[in-house]
Design an enzyme around this catalytic site. Structure first.
Site, PDB file in Angstrom:
ATOM      1  CB  SER A  24      -0.929   0.014   1.213  1.00 28.57           C
ATOM      2  OG  SER A  24      -1.662   1.229   1.207  1.00 28.57           O
ATOM      3  CB  THR A  71      -7.253  -1.747   0.197  1.00 28.41           C
ATOM      4  OG1 THR A  71      -6.955  -2.132  -1.145  1.00 28.41           O
ATOM      5  CG2 THR A  71      -6.219  -2.327   1.133  1.00 28.41           C
ATOM      6  CE  LYS A  75     -11.401  -1.166  -2.202  1.00 27.33           C
ATOM      7  NZ  LYS A  75     -10.994  -0.677  -3.503  1.00 27.33           N
ATOM      8  CG  ASP A 112     -12.161   2.436  -5.048  1.00 23.90           C
ATOM      9  OD1 ASP A 112     -11.131   3.027  -4.681  1.00 23.90           O
ATOM     10  OD2 ASP A 112     -12.466   1.287  -4.659  1.00 23.90           O
ATOM     11  N   GLY A 139     -15.253  -7.407  -8.404  1.00 22.70           N
ATOM     12  CA  GLY A 139     -15.000  -7.266  -6.968  1.00 22.70           C
ATOM     13  C   GLY A 139     -15.257  -5.833  -6.520  1.00 22.70           C
ATOM     14  NE  ARG A 162     -11.271 -16.309 -10.447  1.00 24.01           N
ATOM     15  CZ  ARG A 162     -10.377 -16.288  -9.463  1.00 24.01           C
ATOM     16  NH1 ARG A 162      -9.161 -16.760  -9.677  1.00 24.01           N
ATOM     17  NH2 ARG A 162     -10.686 -15.797  -8.273  1.00 24.01           N
ATOM     18  CB  THR A 163     -16.923 -15.985 -10.153  1.00 26.14           C
ATOM     19  OG1 THR A 163     -15.678 -16.488  -9.652  1.00 26.14           O
ATOM     20  CG2 THR A 163     -18.084 -16.757  -9.558  1.00 26.14           C
ATOM     21  N   GLY A 247      -3.008   2.244 -12.246  1.00 27.52           N
ATOM     22  CA  GLY A 247      -3.988   2.872 -11.366  1.00 27.52           C
ATOM     23  C   GLY A 247      -3.405   3.830 -10.339  1.00 27.52           C
TER      24      GLY A 247
END
Ligand code: NAP
Length: 281
Positions: A24, A71, A75, A112, A139, A162-163, A247
């Site tokens: 972080s 983080t 979240k 975010d 996520g 992915r899921t 990012g």
């Protein structure tokens, strides 16, 4: 003793919690913001055990902190823990900023989305009006940026994860607006903006999707940041994207919004982004 020698500067205490947390940059960013205003800040990075997240937050609240940044991977748990949440956090179903009120309430917000949009539109001078966008991941981070993206007049957004069921759940929150979901292997066509909101870059990996998603004007945006171009950025450039960014700008912008929530002061983010870039590259 003269009173002047007994003067103690008020210290504002905040922290970022996650698991793991060693990567972080938040303490450095908040320290840099605090210096801009002469605020004495004690901002720590704290690794919380995922099975004791709630207990850990209550412990820090009792210790007198102003608030916490939250983080990966907490979240959504922070959303559940909050007594009240802002509209943007409710829309996201995820919280990255907790504030502890004087009356013991835990207030949840999500910065975010605004951080992502400020980086894209202000720092990178990119408009997404009319854009075809691929968002990879479902996520906490994807949840945070989805609604701000949809608030612009975009062309369409394909959401993949992915899921797949998590992408479908997230698309329901988008209430049908220009969002399609699909599995990694069913993505077709190419996109103006390809956003990696998966955790793959943290381990040097890639989401298992076709490199046909890029065209010569595509921007690849990896929400992760590192001292080197991430695997996703390198992959995008080798697949013919026009540019690839990480990012870090978003990180600083979302932190500035959290700083505003806690201290009601708006820091200069540009100097902090430059300082971190020169330190990490
Ligand atoms: P999260 O809530 O834990 O979600 C992780 C996401 O990554 C899920 O969509 C997960 O898919 C996916 N994933 C994990 N491993 C994968 C793999 N091997 N292949 C494909 N997908 C995989 O994490 P998060 O908070 O959303 O964070 C995601 C990323 O965004 C991280 O790199 C984080 O550092 C970055 N981030 C950056 C900022 C910033 O300010 N720059 C802010 C927030 C987050 P499943 O649902 O299938 O598990």
């Amino acid at each position: 003793m003269n009173d002047i020698f007994n003067f103690e500067k008020t210290v504002s205490r905040c922290a970022v919690v996650g698991h793991p947390i060693g990567h972080s940059q938040s303490p450095r960013i908040h320290d840099a913001f605090a210096r801009q205003f002469g605020i004495t800040l004690d901002y720590e990075a704290i690794d919380l055990d995922p099975i004791a997240f709630e207990q850990g937050v209550h412990h820090l609240q009792a210790g007198g902190l102003l608030g916490l940044n939250v983080t990966i991977p907490f979240k959504e748990a922070a959303r559940r823990l909050s007594d009240e949440v802002s509209e943007r956090a409710a829309l996201a179903g995820a919280v990255n900023t907790l504030s502890f009120s004087q009356h013991g309430q835990i207030l949840g917000d999500n910065t975010d989305g605004i951080g992502f949009m400020k980086d894209l539109e202000r720092n990178l001078d990119s408009s997404i009006a009319g854009a075809e966008i691929l968002l990879i991941g479902a996520g906490g981070a994807a949840r945070g940026i989805l609604h701000p993206i949809l608030s612009r007049n975009i062309g369409r957004l394909v959401l993949t994860n992915r899921t797949l069921s998590r992408a479908e759940d997230l698309a329901i929150l988008a209430k049908g607006a220009k969002v399609q979901t699909c599995a990694f292997e069913d993505i077709s066509g190419s996109f103006d903006l390809v956003i990696n909101a998966t955790a793959t870059s943290l381990t040097g990996g890639l989401p298992d999707i076709s490199n046909q998603v890029f065209h010569p004007r595509s921007i690849a945006y990896d929400l992760a940041y590192s001292d080197q171009p991430t695997a996703f950025m390198r992959w995008a450039m080798s697949a013919g994207a026009a540019s690839a960014v990480d990012g870090l700008g978003m990180l600083v912008e979302q932190a500035a919004e959290s700083f505003w929530i806690w201290h009601q002061k708006r820091p200069d983010t540009g100097v902090v982004i430059d300082e971190l870039r020169s330190g990490v590259r």
